[in-house]
Design a protein around this motif. Structure first.
Motif, PDB file in Angstrom:
ATOM      1  N   MET A 161      -2.889  -6.826   3.167  1.00 27.93           N
ATOM      2  CA  MET A 161      -3.898  -7.058   2.131  1.00 27.93           C
ATOM      3  C   MET A 161      -5.052  -6.065   2.229  1.00 27.93           C
ATOM      4  SD  MET A 161      -4.308  -8.773  -0.512  1.00 27.93           S
ATOM      5  CE  MET A 161      -5.507  -9.263  -1.717  1.00 27.93           C
ATOM      6  N   ASP A 162      -5.555  -5.803   3.423  1.00 27.32           N
ATOM      7  CA  ASP A 162      -6.689  -4.877   3.559  1.00 27.32           C
ATOM      8  C   ASP A 162      -6.319  -3.477   3.064  1.00 27.32           C
ATOM      9  OD1 ASP A 162      -8.363  -6.786   4.511  1.00 27.32           O
ATOM     10  OD2 ASP A 162      -8.327  -6.145   6.612  1.00 27.32           O
TER      11      ASP A 162
ATOM     12  N   SER B 264       0.796  -1.234   0.000  1.00 29.70           N
ATOM     13  CA  SER B 264       0.000   0.000   0.000  1.00 29.70           C
ATOM     14  C   SER B 264       0.830   1.286   0.000  1.00 29.70           C
ATOM     15  CB  SER B 264      -1.002  -0.004   1.153  1.00 29.70           C
ATOM     16  OG  SER B 264      -0.339  -0.088   2.390  1.00 29.70           O
TER      17      SER B 264
ATOM     18  N   LEU C 241      -6.399  -9.625  -6.511  1.00 31.62           N
ATOM     19  CA  LEU C 241      -6.336  -8.184  -6.815  1.00 31.62           C
ATOM     20  C   LEU C 241      -6.637  -7.908  -8.281  1.00 31.62           C
ATOM     21  CD1 LEU C 241      -3.129  -7.045  -4.860  1.00 31.62           C
ATOM     22  CD2 LEU C 241      -5.504  -6.506  -4.304  1.00 31.62           C
TER      23      LEU C 241
ATOM     24  N   VAL D 115      -8.603   0.214  -4.750  1.00 29.59           N
ATOM     25  CA  VAL D 115      -9.956   0.730  -5.007  1.00 29.59           C
ATOM     26  C   VAL D 115      -9.915   2.249  -5.174  1.00 29.59           C
ATOM     27  CG1 VAL D 115     -12.235   1.084  -3.978  1.00 29.59           C
ATOM     28  CG2 VAL D 115     -11.194  -1.192  -3.946  1.00 29.59           C
TER      29      VAL D 115
ATOM     30  N   LEU E 161     -13.206  -6.003  -7.456  1.00 30.22           N
ATOM     31  CA  LEU E 161     -12.461  -5.888  -6.209  1.00 30.22           C
ATOM     32  C   LEU E 161     -13.185  -4.933  -5.258  1.00 30.22           C
ATOM     33  CD1 LEU E 161      -9.732  -6.635  -4.800  1.00 30.22           C
ATOM     34  CD2 LEU E 161      -8.859  -4.459  -5.659  1.00 30.22           C
ATOM     35  N   HIS E 162     -13.258  -5.296  -3.974  1.00 32.58           N
ATOM     36  CA  HIS E 162     -13.878  -4.458  -2.945  1.00 32.58           C
ATOM     37  C   HIS E 162     -12.832  -4.044  -1.913  1.00 32.58           C
ATOM     38  CE1 HIS E 162     -17.473  -6.367  -4.617  1.00 32.58           C
ATOM     39  NE2 HIS E 162     -18.186  -5.403  -4.069  1.00 32.58           N
ATOM     40  N   SER E 163     -12.973  -2.835  -1.400  1.00 31.83           N
ATOM     41  CA  SER E 163     -12.164  -2.374  -0.273  1.00 31.83           C
ATOM     42  C   SER E 163     -12.712  -2.997   0.997  1.00 31.83           C
ATOM     43  CB  SER E 163     -12.231  -0.848  -0.202  1.00 31.83           C
ATOM     44  OG  SER E 163     -11.785  -0.389   1.047  1.00 31.83           O
ATOM     45  N   TYR E 164     -11.934  -2.921   2.099  1.00 30.03           N
ATOM     46  CA  TYR E 164     -12.438  -3.441   3.376  1.00 30.03           C
ATOM     47  C   TYR E 164     -13.641  -2.638   3.871  1.00 30.03           C
ATOM     48  CZ  TYR E 164      -9.525   0.324   5.384  1.00 30.03           C
ATOM     49  OH  TYR E 164      -8.949   1.533   5.671  1.00 30.03           O
TER      50      TYR E 164
ATOM     51  N   THR F  42      -3.897  -2.708   1.036  1.00 29.25           N
ATOM     52  CA  THR F  42      -3.616  -2.758  -0.406  1.00 29.25           C
ATOM     53  C   THR F  42      -4.917  -2.749  -1.205  1.00 29.25           C
ATOM     54  OG1 THR F  42      -1.499  -3.890  -0.128  1.00 29.25           O
ATOM     55  CG2 THR F  42      -2.597  -4.170  -2.245  1.00 29.25           C
ATOM     56  N   ARG F  43      -5.898  -3.534  -0.767  1.00 30.51           N
ATOM     57  CA  ARG F  43      -7.203  -3.528  -1.445  1.00 30.51           C
ATOM     58  C   ARG F  43      -7.796  -2.122  -1.439  1.00 30.51           C
ATOM     59  NH1 ARG F  43     -10.201  -7.715   1.951  1.00 30.51           N
ATOM     60  NH2 ARG F  43     -12.037  -6.596   1.229  1.00 30.51           N
ATOM     61  N   HIS F  44      -7.717  -1.466  -0.298  1.00 29.76           N
ATOM     62  CA  HIS F  44      -8.265  -0.111  -0.183  1.00 29.76           C
ATOM     63  C   HIS F  44      -7.519   0.846  -1.116  1.00 29.76           C
ATOM     64  CE1 HIS F  44     -10.519   3.093   1.716  1.00 29.76           C
ATOM     65  NE2 HIS F  44      -9.401   3.780   1.893  1.00 29.76           N
TER      66      HIS F  44
END
Length: 544
Positions: free
Chosen positions: A446-447, A410, A479, A454, A486-489, A449-451
């Motif tokens: 991971m959380d 991130s 990812l 997004v 893909l969804h954010s937390y 990075t997902r955010h």
């Protein structure tokens, strides 16, 4: 490239990137008759030779009961000047609804290069059977047109009080649009869908390239023909009229254009004949359908950043088992990935100054772990000159850092996103950011990075991840939103898919060009998708 909101002057783009789109129109003559009780129902399949094998590119529609078909569906092919592109046109008689070609009767084929067609503009050749002998008197005509005009026309059409052609019901009308060919004959350009059981049809809006409809000439006459559909292929003529795109453009949403549909035979026979119905142009809009090449040739700069994984799981770079070990040939998987991607992208950046960042290492002098450091150890100027500069900085930094962890993506994604966010102030498509992350393993944050991904999906930015080594890369596939959004937390969805993941191990024993093609496969559509979504035209683009 050094990050600036004002674009630098565009560099000339080499001819190898100037890919023209070529439209191929197909007609058949005197095809073999494979049906016992009726005529053949032919369709044409286009193949291209790739690595010595024929790969199917596209198919036309099926022409029912017709040995001399003019197919409405066009083949659109990318034309590369520097490549020999072998094409094969194969015709089949449709017997079943199956997509498997062996289920249909073969009517003959013809092979040649795309260059042959383009240089001749139009060719007519004998169709051959599998044994190389002529397929009866069957011939194929292929006409080529370069789609250099990127204007598209969107038409909404309807009909009113069309002639009734069916004995026990109303008509099933559809429209055909024709333009004059070089030989003076009318050439089919587009066919609408059939609207069943009505004399007052409303067809779905459709979009075709302007160059397809009228060769880009707004004043050129085009012919619109209305038919009543019959399942046996013997469609009944309702009427026709001639017009031009300039005339069609008079239609506005508030004031539709009405054109009389005329049947010349009825007109001659009946004194009081008025028309066979009215065709209504509800709206006509001309816009530009910009391509990746339009944006690049317009001066859009691709801003390239590299992020390199220096976590302990890579192994000691002094030992041959390490993923960072530079072998006697002067390379490793990290360097191979940098070269494969960088060599292509650097052509789209005028000053070729690229930030190269590392993560997951302890840095001198206090040996604090960093997840976002300049590998040239100059945080104020992390730029390397060209791909060679990145390679030199990478090799030079290895002895001076300690591999550590964790594997946090991130910080580097957010670093590039900050600059991409500044570029959202642009009024034209001048900058697009590409982050290449090369990593050996599982993401620790991971959380976050997902955010970060997004949030970055709203920006002019794409992320390419190359996984080196033999680790489990399931998280990377997650990812890459090819199969799911893909969804954010927080539950927020990515606006678009901006991540492309490729495991290097799949490309160890293939030419390096193969890795570059796989890694960059989705990038052009991601660039176009962003700028279209933002309604940003290329720099110096002309209005439609």
């Amino acid at each position: 490239m050094a990050y600036t909101v004002t674009p630098s002057p565009p560099a000339p783009v080499g001819s190898q990137y100037c890919v023209c789109k070529v439209e191929l129109s197909i007609c058949g003559q005197n095809l073999l008759d494979r049906d016992v009780t009726s005529k053949s129902d032919p369709f044409c399949v286009l193949f291209m030779e790739v690595n010595g094998k024929w790969v199917e590119l596209d198919r036309t529609e099926t022409a029912v009961n017709n040995l001399n078909p003019a197919f409405a569906k066009k083949f659109i092919v990318d034309y590369h000047f520097e490549e020999v592109q072998k094409l094969k046109f194969a015709l089949f008689d449709q017997d079943k609804s199956s997509t498997q070609l062996y289920e249909h009767d073969f009517l003959g084929e013809f092979s040649c290069t795309l260059g042959t067609i383009v240089s001749s503009k139009k060719i007519t050749r004998t169709l051959l059977l599998g044994n190389g002998k002529p397929a009866g008197k069957g011939m194929i005509t292929i006409a080529a047109q370069e789609l250099s005009d990127n204007r598209v026309i969107t038409l909404s059409m309807a009909g009113r009080k069309l002639d009734k052609k069916d004995l026990f019901g109303k008509s099933d009308p559809f429209l055909e649009f024709h333009k004059p060919g070089d030989d003076g004959k009318w050439m089919l350009v587009h066919r609408t869908e059939v609207i069943k059981y009505t004399l007052d049809p409303v067809w779905k809006p459709f979009t075709v390239p302007l160059v397809s409809l009228c060769d880009g000439d707004m004043e050129k006459l085009i012919k619109v023909v209305c038919y009543d559909y019959d399942s046996d292929g013997g469609h009944d003529f309702i009427g026709e009229f001639q017009t031009s795109v300039a005339r069609l453009c008079e239609a506005q949403d508030a004031s539709p254009l009405e054109l009389e549909c005329i049947n010349p035979k009825k007109q001659k026979k009946k004194k009081n004949y008025k028309n066979s119905g009215i065709i209504i142009v509800k709206s006509c809009k001309i816009t530009r359908d910009f391509s990746f090449l339009d944006y690049i040739l317009g001066g859009c700069q691709l801003m390239f950043t590299v992020g390199i994984d220096f976590t302990a799981s890579n192994g000691n770079p002094q030992e041959p088992s390490s993923l960072h070990y530079i072998n006697p040939l002067g390379t490793n998987e990290y360097l191979s990935a940098i070269w494969a991607v960088g060599q292509i992208i650097q052509d789209y950046d005028s000053d070729k100054m690229f930030p190269a960042l590392g993560f997951g290492a302890q840095l001198p002098p206090d040996w604090k772990v960093s997840h976002e450091f300049a590998i040239n150890f100059n945080p104020r100027n992390p730029f390397c000159s060209g791909v060679e500069g990145i390679v030199q900085a990478y090799s030079a930094c290895l002895p001076h850092i300690r591999f550590y962890g964790p594997t946090n993506f991130s910080p580097i994604i957010n670093h590039v996103a900050r600059f991409a966010a500044q570029a959202t102030q642009q009024e034209t498509a001048s900058q697009y950011f590409i982050l290449l992350i090369i990593t050996d393993g599982v993401i620790s944050d991971m959380d976050e990075t997902r955010h970060a991904v997004v949030q970055a999906s709203k920006l002019p930015m794409s992320i390419i991840i190359v996984g080196v080594g033999n680790a489990d890369f399931a998280a990377m596939e997650f990812l890459d939103g090819d199969s799911r959004v893909l969804h954010s937390y927080t539950g927020e969805e990515a606006v678009r898919d901006i991540v492309q993941f490729v495991p290097f191990r799949n490309f160890r024993n293939v030419p390096k060009e193969t890795l570059a093609k796989a890694v960059l496969a989705e990038l052009p559509q991601q660039v176009v998708q962003y700028f279209k979504h933002q309604n940003l035209p290329p720099i110096n683009s002309e209005p439609a």
